[in-house]
Scaffold this motif. Structure first.
Motif, PDB file in Angstrom:
ATOM      1  N   ILE A 143       0.825  -1.215   0.000  1.00  0.00           N
ATOM      2  CA  ILE A 143       0.000   0.000   0.000  1.00  0.00           C
ATOM      3  C   ILE A 143       0.855   1.259   0.000  1.00  0.00           C
ATOM      4  N   CYS A 144       1.921   1.256   0.797  1.00  0.00           N
ATOM      5  CA  CYS A 144       2.685   2.492   0.988  1.00  0.00           C
ATOM      6  C   CYS A 144       3.849   2.652   0.007  1.00  0.00           C
ATOM      7  N   PHE A 145       4.224   1.591  -0.716  1.00  0.00           N
ATOM      8  CA  PHE A 145       5.413   1.726  -1.566  1.00  0.00           C
ATOM      9  C   PHE A 145       5.212   1.178  -2.983  1.00  0.00           C
ATOM     10  N   THR A 146       4.991  -0.109  -3.135  1.00  0.00           N
ATOM     11  CA  THR A 146       4.972  -0.677  -4.481  1.00  0.00           C
ATOM     12  C   THR A 146       3.778  -0.213  -5.300  1.00  0.00           C
ATOM     13  N   GLN A 147       2.605  -0.121  -4.677  1.00  0.00           N
ATOM     14  CA  GLN A 147       1.428   0.310  -5.436  1.00  0.00           C
ATOM     15  C   GLN A 147       1.540   1.753  -5.941  1.00  0.00           C
ATOM     16  N   PRO A 148       1.998   2.716  -5.113  1.00  0.00           N
ATOM     17  CA  PRO A 148       2.179   4.076  -5.657  1.00  0.00           C
ATOM     18  C   PRO A 148       3.193   4.137  -6.791  1.00  0.00           C
ATOM     19  N   LEU A 149       4.290   3.376  -6.688  1.00  0.00           N
ATOM     20  CA  LEU A 149       5.286   3.390  -7.755  1.00  0.00           C
ATOM     21  C   LEU A 149       4.742   2.748  -9.026  1.00  0.00           C
ATOM     22  N   ARG A 150       4.011   1.663  -8.864  1.00  0.00           N
ATOM     23  CA  ARG A 150       3.422   1.035 -10.047  1.00  0.00           C
ATOM     24  C   ARG A 150       2.353   1.933 -10.665  1.00  0.00           C
ATOM     25  N   LYS A 151       1.611   2.639  -9.843  1.00  0.00           N
ATOM     26  CA  LYS A 151       0.625   3.585 -10.359  1.00  0.00           C
ATOM     27  C   LYS A 151       1.304   4.693 -11.147  1.00  0.00           C
ATOM     28  N   PHE A 152       2.463   5.125 -10.687  1.00  0.00           N
ATOM     29  CA  PHE A 152       3.234   6.132 -11.419  1.00  0.00           C
ATOM     30  C   PHE A 152       3.660   5.596 -12.785  1.00  0.00           C
ATOM     31  N   LEU A 153       4.113   4.342 -12.823  1.00  0.00           N
ATOM     32  CA  LEU A 153       4.535   3.754 -14.096  1.00  0.00           C
ATOM     33  C   LEU A 153       3.353   3.574 -15.048  1.00  0.00           C
ATOM     34  N   ASP A 154       2.235   3.113 -14.520  1.00  0.00           N
ATOM     35  CA  ASP A 154       1.074   2.851 -15.370  1.00  0.00           C
ATOM     36  C   ASP A 154       0.328   4.118 -15.767  1.00  0.00           C
ATOM     37  N   GLY A 155       0.507   5.176 -15.007  1.00  0.00           N
ATOM     38  CA  GLY A 155      -0.213   6.413 -15.302  1.00  0.00           C
ATOM     39  C   GLY A 155       0.667   7.477 -15.920  1.00  0.00           C
ATOM     40  N   GLU A 156       1.452   8.134 -15.092  1.00  0.00           N
ATOM     41  CA  GLU A 156       2.238   9.283 -15.550  1.00  0.00           C
ATOM     42  C   GLU A 156       3.268   8.901 -16.603  1.00  0.00           C
ATOM     43  N   MET A 157       4.012   7.808 -16.376  1.00  0.00           N
ATOM     44  CA  MET A 157       5.052   7.445 -17.334  1.00  0.00           C
ATOM     45  C   MET A 157       4.463   7.016 -18.664  1.00  0.00           C
ATOM     46  N   LYS A 158       3.332   6.340 -18.658  1.00  0.00           N
ATOM     47  CA  LYS A 158       2.701   5.973 -19.922  1.00  0.00           C
ATOM     48  C   LYS A 158       2.220   7.215 -20.671  1.00  0.00           C
ATOM     49  N   THR A 159       1.701   8.194 -19.932  1.00  0.00           N
ATOM     50  CA  THR A 159       1.274   9.439 -20.573  1.00  0.00           C
ATOM     51  C   THR A 159       2.460  10.164 -21.197  1.00  0.00           C
ATOM     52  N   ILE A 160       3.577  10.192 -20.472  1.00  0.00           N
ATOM     53  CA  ILE A 160       4.781  10.847 -21.006  1.00  0.00           C
ATOM     54  C   ILE A 160       5.266  10.126 -22.256  1.00  0.00           C
ATOM     55  N   SER A 161       5.274   8.806 -22.220  1.00  0.00           N
ATOM     56  CA  SER A 161       5.716   8.040 -23.392  1.00  0.00           C
ATOM     57  C   SER A 161       4.796   8.296 -24.588  1.00  0.00           C
ATOM     58  N   LYS A 162       3.501   8.383 -24.337  1.00  0.00           N
ATOM     59  CA  LYS A 162       2.554   8.648 -25.416  1.00  0.00           C
ATOM     60  C   LYS A 162       2.778  10.029 -26.022  1.00  0.00           C
ATOM     61  N   GLU A 163       2.948  11.030 -25.170  1.00  0.00           N
ATOM     62  CA  GLU A 163       3.149  12.392 -25.676  1.00  0.00           C
ATOM     63  C   GLU A 163       4.483  12.527 -26.390  1.00  0.00           C
ATOM     64  N   ARG A 164       5.495  11.814 -25.919  1.00  0.00           N
ATOM     65  CA  ARG A 164       6.787  11.850 -26.615  1.00  0.00           C
ATOM     66  C   ARG A 164       6.667  11.196 -27.994  1.00  0.00           C
ATOM     67  N   GLY A 165       5.850  10.175 -28.107  1.00  0.00           N
ATOM     68  CA  GLY A 165       5.625   9.567 -29.417  1.00  0.00           C
ATOM     69  C   GLY A 165       4.910  10.516 -30.369  1.00  0.00           C
ATOM     70  N   ILE A 166       3.925  11.232 -29.836  1.00  0.00           N
ATOM     71  CA  ILE A 166       3.233  12.225 -30.670  1.00  0.00           C
ATOM     72  C   ILE A 166       4.192  13.327 -31.102  1.00  0.00           C
ATOM     73  N   LEU A 167       5.058  13.747 -30.183  1.00  0.00           N
ATOM     74  CA  LEU A 167       6.031  14.784 -30.522  1.00  0.00           C
ATOM     75  C   LEU A 167       6.978  14.317 -31.616  1.00  0.00           C
ATOM     76  N   GLU A 168       7.383  13.068 -31.540  1.00  0.00           N
ATOM     77  CA  GLU A 168       8.275  12.545 -32.583  1.00  0.00           C
ATOM     78  C   GLU A 168       7.558  12.517 -33.938  1.00  0.00           C
TER      79      GLU A 168
END
Length: 391
Positions: A143-168
């Motif tokens: 609850i306090c560590f792995t889930q927040p980090l995985r949520k960051f990977l599945d949410g924010e990092m995926k959004t960044i990867s998507k926007e970087r692809g659009i930029l390319e």
């Protein structure tokens, strides 16, 4: 039979196909080095590099942490599947809990009124508590560590990867438009082709370039904002890391308390009769009357330790070449292995003793038949010459 087909915009479809072909051509020419490409600014490159490093290490940390919490990879995969289908994870016993159940059952079979059976039950109950502490630790850490980090990977990092692809994609469109403008300028002064004058083709190419440049700039700003947000995310990750460490500290403290309590309970269950440690094992030596006979062991071992002593070294002045440290350590180890107080007045072994050379304040050199060695001075009682020397 009427079939409702979706309404396709043929113009948009052709336009999209043309854009895709232009991007492929542009990317191929860049790979071959036959054309120029628009480079991102240094600040953007640093942000993108930091995002890649953050994504890589966060994935590794999450994976390693889950491996520590749940060592069995099959269980991790099973939990992941249940999490994806939004069902509760199966409850399974840990290795500690399996051990606890077997110990408690064995203690019952051996007899709850027997020392070994009682000890097994006590240890099994303690292992059950450790297993429950482990379950709480795994749940809290998720609850306090792995889930927040995985949520960051599945949410924010995926959004960044998507926007970087659009930029390319926007960059490829921009570079393709730049190449078309160069080509149109090179055709100025030539005859019209396909009914379009070079001036009109240049004007259309420049118009497309302005649109592509605007879209590229807008997408670049959006991507930069997302990349800048990684700093805020890392600050949040730091808080999660502190929470994980606090959870670990609490878990190990609970385990330590359980084991300390178990140790105290087992100490109360130890028998009161004398025990002798032989080869790192406690052995019952019987009632105190037998201990008086056994306690002569330190003397016998001390004498036997130098039974191969060279007789040529004997002299009237005393015996030399004595390993004081070895004899002292041997005697101290033997004495510490007894867990009861004993009466040394019951020992009546007679030996001949003389001072060590040089004189040692803790030991004397003793000899009895073929046995010789160091004897603790505290165990020696000197008698008159007409009497025996007793220990």
């Amino acid at each position: 039979m009427n079939i409702n087909l979706p309404n396709f915009n043929v113009k948009n479809l052709v336009k999209e196909a043309g854009s895709t072909i232009s991007r492929v051509v542009q990317l191929t020419e860049e790979k071959l080095g036959t054309t120029e490409r628009t480079e991102y600014d240094i600040h953007f490159q640093n942000l993108a590099e930091r995002a890649d490093v953050t994504k890589t290490w966060t994935e590794k940390i999450v994976k390693d942490t889950e491996s520590v919490l749940i060592p069995n990879p099959q269980n991790r995969v099973e939990d992941y599947i249940f999490e994806k289908i939004e069902k509760s994870k199966p409850k399974r016993l840990s290795n500690l809990e399996h051990l606890a159940l077997d110990m408690i059952e064995a203690g019952g079979d051996f007899g709850q009124d027997m020392p070994y059976g009682q000890a097994l039950i006590k240890v099994g109950q303690a292992e059950q508590k450790l297993g429950q502490c482990e379950h709480d630790f795994i749940a809290t850490s998720g609850i306090c560590f792995t889930q927040p980090l995985r949520k960051f990977l599945d949410g924010e990092m995926k959004t960044i990867s998507k926007e970087r692809g659009i930029l390319e994609t926007k960059r490829l469109d921009l570079d393709a438009c730049k190449n078309r403008v160069k080509k149109a300028r090179s055709m100025l002064g030539q005859q019209a082709k396909d009914g379009i004058s070079p001036e009109a083709a240049l004007e259309q190419a420049e118009r497309d370039l302005r649109v592509a440049q605007a879209e590229f700039d807008r997408q670049s700003e959006i991507t930069k904002l997302l990349l800048d947000g990684i700093s805020t995310s890392q600050a949040s990750h730091l808080r999660h890391l502190h929470a994980f460490i606090q959870t670990q500290v609490r878990y190990y403290k609970q385990c330590s308390d359980v084991m300390d309590q178990l140790q105290r309970e087992l100490a109360k269950m130890q028998p009161a009769k004398p025990r002798l440690r032989i080869n790192s094992e406690d052995v019952d030596v019987g009632p105190p009357s037998i201990v008086s006979d056994v306690i002569s062991t330190p003397l016998a071992l001390a004498l036997e330790s130098d039974s191969d002593y060279d007789n040529d070294n004997d002299s009237e002045a005393g015996y030399t070449s004595i390993d004081i440290g070895q004899a002292k350590a041997l005697t101290q180890s033997l004495l510490e292995d007894f867990e009861i107080e004993f009466d040394t007045s019951a020992i009546t072994t007679v030996i001949f003793v003389t001072e060590c050379s040089p004189v040692n304040e803790d030991y004397m050199y003793g000899k009895q038949g073929l046995m010789k060695g160091l004897v603790p001075r505290a165990f020696v009682e000197m008698l008159d010459e007409e009497q025996d020397v007793t220990l």
